[in-house]
Write a protein that holds these residues in place. Structure first.
Motif, PDB file in Angstrom:
ATOM      1  N   GLY A 120      44.860  30.583  32.569  1.00 16.53           N
ATOM      2  CA  GLY A 120      46.914  29.873  33.163  1.00 16.53           C
ATOM      3  C   GLY A 120      46.850  30.440  34.448  1.00 16.53           C
ATOM      4  O   GLY A 120      45.840  30.738  34.947  1.00 16.53           O
ATOM      5  N   PHE A 121      47.983  30.571  34.386  1.00 15.08           N
ATOM      6  CA  PHE A 121      48.579  31.335  36.135  1.00 15.08           C
ATOM      7  C   PHE A 121      49.437  32.103  35.753  1.00 15.08           C
ATOM      8  O   PHE A 121      50.762  32.363  36.356  1.00 15.08           O
ATOM      9  CB  PHE A 121      49.481  30.180  37.244  1.00 15.08           C
ATOM     10  N   GLU A 122      49.342  33.197  35.346  1.00 14.05           N
ATOM     11  CA  GLU A 122      49.973  34.643  34.932  1.00 14.05           C
ATOM     12  C   GLU A 122      50.013  34.612  36.179  1.00 14.05           C
ATOM     13  O   GLU A 122      48.926  35.190  37.189  1.00 14.05           O
ATOM     14  CB  GLU A 122      49.555  35.497  33.893  1.00 14.05           C
ATOM     15  N   LEU A 123      51.140  35.383  36.861  1.00 14.56           N
ATOM     16  CA  LEU A 123      51.356  35.843  37.695  1.00 14.56           C
ATOM     17  C   LEU A 123      50.541  37.695  37.942  1.00 14.56           C
ATOM     18  O   LEU A 123      50.111  37.595  39.482  1.00 14.56           O
ATOM     19  CB  LEU A 123      52.727  37.192  38.689  1.00 14.56           C
ATOM     20  N   TYR A 124      50.221  38.081  37.153  1.00 13.59           N
ATOM     21  CA  TYR A 124      49.247  39.403  37.507  1.00 13.59           C
ATOM     22  C   TYR A 124      47.393  38.891  37.392  1.00 13.59           C
ATOM     23  O   TYR A 124      46.423  39.350  38.017  1.00 13.59           O
ATOM     24  CB  TYR A 124      48.703  40.549  35.396  1.00 13.59           C
ATOM     25  N   THR A 125      46.869  37.411  37.378  1.00 12.24           N
ATOM     26  CA  THR A 125      45.719  37.191  37.395  1.00 12.24           C
ATOM     27  C   THR A 125      45.504  36.500  39.260  1.00 12.24           C
ATOM     28  O   THR A 125      44.736  36.492  39.929  1.00 12.24           O
ATOM     29  CB  THR A 125      45.769  35.826  37.191  1.00 12.24           C
ATOM     30  N   PHE A 126      46.578  36.462  39.793  1.00 10.13           N
ATOM     31  CA  PHE A 126      46.440  36.155  41.237  1.00 10.13           C
ATOM     32  C   PHE A 126      45.721  36.470  42.248  1.00 10.13           C
ATOM     33  O   PHE A 126      45.543  36.473  43.238  1.00 10.13           O
ATOM     34  CB  PHE A 126      48.112  35.311  41.424  1.00 10.13           C
ATOM     35  N   PRO A 127      46.439  37.891  42.226  1.00  7.09           N
ATOM     36  CA  PRO A 127      45.745  38.723  43.392  1.00  7.09           C
ATOM     37  C   PRO A 127      44.490  38.835  43.077  1.00  7.09           C
ATOM     38  O   PRO A 127      43.569  39.033  43.940  1.00  7.09           O
ATOM     39  CB  PRO A 127      46.355  40.452  42.969  1.00  7.09           C
ATOM     40  N   VAL A 128      43.445  39.113  41.902  1.00  7.53           N
ATOM     41  CA  VAL A 128      42.112  39.126  41.271  1.00  7.53           C
ATOM     42  C   VAL A 128      41.211  38.370  41.587  1.00  7.53           C
ATOM     43  O   VAL A 128      40.702  37.617  42.204  1.00  7.53           O
ATOM     44  CB  VAL A 128      41.824  39.038  40.049  1.00  7.53           C
ATOM     45  N   MET A 129      42.227  36.908  41.807  1.00  9.64           N
ATOM     46  CA  MET A 129      41.538  35.331  41.877  1.00  9.64           C
ATOM     47  C   MET A 129      41.471  34.746  43.476  1.00  9.64           C
ATOM     48  O   MET A 129      40.521  34.626  44.044  1.00  9.64           O
ATOM     49  CB  MET A 129      42.414  33.886  40.747  1.00  9.64           C
ATOM     50  N   ILE A 130      42.895  35.412  43.985  1.00  9.91           N
ATOM     51  CA  ILE A 130      42.401  35.036  45.191  1.00  9.91           C
ATOM     52  C   ILE A 130      41.744  35.929  45.732  1.00  9.91           C
ATOM     53  O   ILE A 130      40.803  35.934  47.107  1.00  9.91           O
ATOM     54  CB  ILE A 130      44.138  35.765  45.920  1.00  9.91           C
ATOM     55  N   PHE A 131      41.446  37.396  45.929  1.00  6.42           N
ATOM     56  CA  PHE A 131      40.122  38.758  46.436  1.00  6.42           C
ATOM     57  C   PHE A 131      38.909  37.387  46.017  1.00  6.42           C
ATOM     58  O   PHE A 131      37.913  37.859  46.469  1.00  6.42           O
ATOM     59  CB  PHE A 131      40.525  39.570  45.440  1.00  6.42           C
ATOM     60  N   ALA A 132      38.498  37.215  44.610  1.00  2.63           N
ATOM     61  CA  ALA A 132      37.294  36.048  44.372  1.00  2.63           C
ATOM     62  C   ALA A 132      37.213  35.208  45.372  1.00  2.63           C
ATOM     63  O   ALA A 132      36.284  34.801  45.717  1.00  2.63           O
ATOM     64  CB  ALA A 132      37.760  36.429  42.735  1.00  2.63           C
ATOM     65  N   PHE A 133      38.250  34.345  45.707  1.00  3.87           N
ATOM     66  CA  PHE A 133      37.462  33.335  46.584  1.00  3.87           C
ATOM     67  C   PHE A 133      37.499  34.032  48.227  1.00  3.87           C
ATOM     68  O   PHE A 133      36.636  33.119  48.685  1.00  3.87           O
ATOM     69  CB  PHE A 133      39.360  32.416  46.935  1.00  3.87           C
ATOM     70  N   PHE A 134      38.055  35.154  48.570  1.00  3.37           N
ATOM     71  CA  PHE A 134      38.517  35.137  49.938  1.00  3.37           C
ATOM     72  C   PHE A 134      36.727  36.005  50.256  1.00  3.37           C
ATOM     73  O   PHE A 134      36.064  35.475  51.365  1.00  3.37           O
ATOM     74  CB  PHE A 134      39.263  35.370  50.425  1.00  3.37           C
TER      75      PHE A 134
END
Length: 80
Positions: free
Chosen positions: A52-66
């Motif tokens: 899903g798109f829970e707020l706590y997942t965004f920093p981890v996913m953005i870090f993995a992407f970059f």
């Protein structure tokens, strides 16, 4: 699937795109495509895994992407 396993898959997905981005001319059309092409795959991976798109997942996913983009570009520069 848990957050870290999805983040690892996002990292692996971005390695070849980072590698190709480093080989292209900066700010060219290909450069932008190599940055943005994995985004639909990441969104599909999030939806299919149930993360899903829970707020706590965004920093981890953005870090993995970059991080995947950065490491792919680094591998291109050192020619491993």
């Amino acid at each position: 699937m848990n957050l870290l396993s999805i983040a690892f898959l996002v990292f692996l997905l971005n390695l070849p795109f980072g590698y190709m981005r480093a080989a292209s001319e900066k700010y060219s059309k290909k450069w932008f495509i190599y940055i943005h092409a994995p985004i639909p795959f990441v969104v599909a991976l999030r939806l299919l895994s149930g993360l899903g798109f829970e707020l706590y997942t965004f920093p981890v996913m953005i870090f993995a992407f970059f991080l995947g983009q950065f490491v792919g570009g680094f591998l291109r520069r050192v020619r491993v």
